[in-house]
Design an enzyme around this catalytic site. Structure first.
Site, short mmCIF file in Angstrom:
data_model
loop_
_atom_site.label_atom_id
_atom_site.label_comp_id
_atom_site.label_asym_id
_atom_site.label_seq_id
_atom_site.Cartn_x
_atom_site.Cartn_y
_atom_site.Cartn_z
N SER A 163 -109.06 0.55 -61.26
CA SER A 163 -109.44 -0.73 -60.65
C SER A 163 -108.39 -1.17 -59.64
CB SER A 163 -109.56 -1.81 -61.74
OG SER A 163 -110.42 -1.36 -62.76
N HIS A 209 -114.53 4.49 -65.97
CA HIS A 209 -115.17 3.67 -67.02
C HIS A 209 -116.57 4.22 -67.33
CE1 HIS A 209 -112.61 0.33 -65.10
NE2 HIS A 209 -112.14 0.43 -66.33
N MET A 248 -111.42 -3.72 -68.79
CA MET A 248 -111.05 -4.98 -68.15
C MET A 248 -111.93 -5.21 -66.92
SD MET A 248 -107.05 -5.59 -68.76
CE MET A 248 -106.41 -4.57 -67.47
N LYS A 267 -106.28 8.92 -69.16
CA LYS A 267 -105.43 8.47 -68.04
C LYS A 267 -104.35 7.53 -68.59
CE LYS A 267 -105.32 5.78 -63.89
NZ LYS A 267 -105.24 4.42 -64.42
N GLN A 292 -101.75 -8.92 -72.40
CA GLN A 292 -101.11 -7.64 -72.09
C GLN A 292 -100.45 -7.64 -70.72
OE1 GLN A 292 -104.99 -5.53 -72.58
NE2 GLN A 292 -104.34 -4.33 -70.82
P1 AMP Z 1 -109.09 -0.63 -67.94
O1 AMP Z 1 -110.31 -1.36 -67.51
O2 AMP Z 1 -108.22 -0.19 -66.81
O3 AMP Z 1 -108.35 -1.33 -69.05
O4 AMP Z 1 -109.60 0.74 -68.58
C1 AMP Z 1 -110.57 0.75 -69.59
C2 AMP Z 1 -110.68 2.15 -70.14
O5 AMP Z 1 -111.02 3.05 -69.08
C3 AMP Z 1 -109.38 2.67 -70.74
O6 AMP Z 1 -109.67 3.41 -71.92
C4 AMP Z 1 -108.84 3.57 -69.66
O7 AMP Z 1 -108.01 4.62 -70.13
C5 AMP Z 1 -110.12 4.15 -69.09
N1 AMP Z 1 -109.93 4.65 -67.73
C6 AMP Z 1 -109.41 3.98 -66.68
N2 AMP Z 1 -109.33 4.80 -65.60
C7 AMP Z 1 -109.81 6.00 -65.99
C8 AMP Z 1 -110.00 7.26 -65.35
N3 AMP Z 1 -109.68 7.44 -64.08
N4 AMP Z 1 -110.52 8.28 -66.07
C9 AMP Z 1 -110.86 8.11 -67.38
N5 AMP Z 1 -110.71 6.95 -68.03
C10 AMP Z 1 -110.20 5.92 -67.36
#
Ligand code: AMP
Length: 290
Positions: free
Chosen positions: A186, A37, A30, A149, A61
Site C-alpha cells: 500500500s 492482499h 489495513m 512479505k 501499531q
Molecule cells: P497490510 O494491509 O499491509 O497490513 O497487509 C495485510 C496482509 O497482506 C499481511 O498479511 C501482509 O503480509 C500481506 N501482504 C502485504 N503485501 C503483500 C505482498 N506483496 N505479497 C503477499 N502478501 C502481502
C-alpha cells in the site's frame, strides 16, 4: 457481500456461520488493497467455504512519529476489489469500537519481537498481536492468512497462536510482486518515479544474495556488505537494516550453515519498505525463495 462494522454483529454472524457448519478463513488487512492482499484472499477462499476480510488501519501499531494519518485509504475501491474476489463478509470497524474508552489489555510476544523491525519500531508488534487477537475473537476463523512479505509478523502471529492455544491454522503466502520485481505494498503509492526505481534495489539485493549463495558464499557479513553497497548506490535510500538471521529465532547469524532469512528494511525517500527471502541449503541442492 456483507459489510459489518460492529464487533458484536460480526461475532454473531461468525457464530451463525459456525453453527451452520461453515469453515471460515480470515484475511486481516489495513486496506488500500493490492494484488498481495487479493492473493491472500484467493488462498483463504480456496481453503474454506466462507471468507472474511477485515479492513482496519490499526492505530496501536503506529508510533507517534509514523505515518498513521497519511496511511492510504480507499474504502470504496477496496469493497469493489473484495467483491470481485468473492469475499463473503468485510469487517470494517472504527477505532472507537475496537478500542473503546477503558480498554486496557495488550498481547505481547517477547523474544522474536525484539529483532528486526522490533528494534526500529518499538511497540509495533504489541499493537499487531493485540489487534490480531481481537480480530480472531471477533471473526472466529478456522484459518487466517498472512503474507510472507511481513515475515516477522507471520512468525510473531504463529508464536502467539501456539503459545495461547488459539485453535486457528495460520497460513503464509509467498510475496506478490509487480512485474519489475517490487513487492506490492500500500505504501508504494508514496514513491515518485525516481524513488520507485531506487525501490527496486530491494529485490535486486535479494537476487544478489541468492547469486552469492549459489556461488557458495556462506559468510553473512560478506553478503550483508555487498547488499548495503548495492542499496546505497541508488539515490534516496537509507538503510534501516540488512540482516541475515535464523528464520525461526530471528537471531543474527554469522555463517549460513543450513538456512537463513535475509530481511531488509530500507527507507526510500520518506517511504519505509521491507522485503525478504530465505536462503536454504537442502543437502546437495540449493533452494532460495522470496
Ligand atoms: P497490510 O494491509 O499491509 O497490513 O497487509 C495485510 C496482509 O497482506 C499481511 O498479511 C501482509 O503480509 C500481506 N501482504 C502485504 N503485501 C503483500 C505482498 N506483496 N505479497 C503477499 N502478501 C502481502
Amino acid at each position: 457481500m456483507e459489510i459489518i462494522e460492529s464487533p458484536e454483529q460480526m461475532q454473531d454472524r461468525s457464530e451463525a456461520l459456525r453453527l451452520a457448519r461453515h469453515t471460515i478463513s480470515l484475511v486481516p488487512t489495513m486496506g488500500y488493497l493490492h494484488e498481495g492482499h487479493l492473493e491472500l484472499m484467493r488462498v483463504g477462499k480456496k481453503h474454506s467455504d466462507k471468507l472474511i476480510i477485515s479492513i482496519f488501519v490499526n492505530p496501536s501499531q503506529f508510533s507517534p512519529n509514523e505515518d498513521l494519518d497519511q496511511y492510504p485509504r480507499d474504502t470504496a475501491g477496496d469493497l469493489e476489489k473484495a467483491r470481485e474476489v468473492g469475499v463473503d463478509v468485510v469487517f470494517l470497524p472504527s477505532a472507537q469500537e475496537m478500542y473503546p474508552e477503558g480498554f486496557q489489555t495488550n498481547v505481547q510476544v517477547k523474544g522474536i519481537t525484539e529483532q528486526l523491525c522490533g528494534i526500529s519500531r518499538p511497540g509495533h508488534f504489541e499493537g499487531v498481536t493485540t489487534v490480531v487477537a481481537k480480530l480472531f475473537n471477533i471473526t472466529k476463523p478456522h484459518m487466517a492468512v498472512f503474507g510472507q512479505k511481513d515475515f516477522q509478523q507471520l512468525t510473531v502471529i504463529s508464536q502467539m497462536v501456539m503459545d495461547l492455544n488459539m485453535d486457528i491454522q495460520i497460513v503464509g503466502v509467498p510475496t506478490v510482486r509487480d512485474p519489475d520485481g517490487l513487492a506490492t505494498s500500500s505504501r508504494n503509492k508514496f514513491l515518485n518515479e525516481e524513488e520507485r526505481i531506487s525501490a527496486l534495489s530491494l529485490k535486486k539485493s535479494l537476487d544478489l544474495a541468492v547469486e552469492m549463495f549459489r556461488g557458495s558464499e556462506r559468510d553473512a557479513g560478506v553478503i550483508q556488505k555487498a547488499i548495503e553497497s548495492l542499496i546505497l548506490s541508488h539515490p534516496h535510500t537509507e538503510i534501516d537494516y540488512v540482516t541475515l538471521c535464523n528464520p525461526v529465532t530471528l537471531k543474527d547469524i554469522e555463517t549460513i550453515t543450513d538456512e537463513a532469512l535475509l530481511a531488509l528494511a530500507v527507507r526510500v525517500g520518506a517511504t519505509r519498505l521491507i522485503d525478504n527471502c530465505v536462503l536454504r541449503c537442502d543437502s546437495d541442492k540449493i533452494i532460495s525463495k522470496s
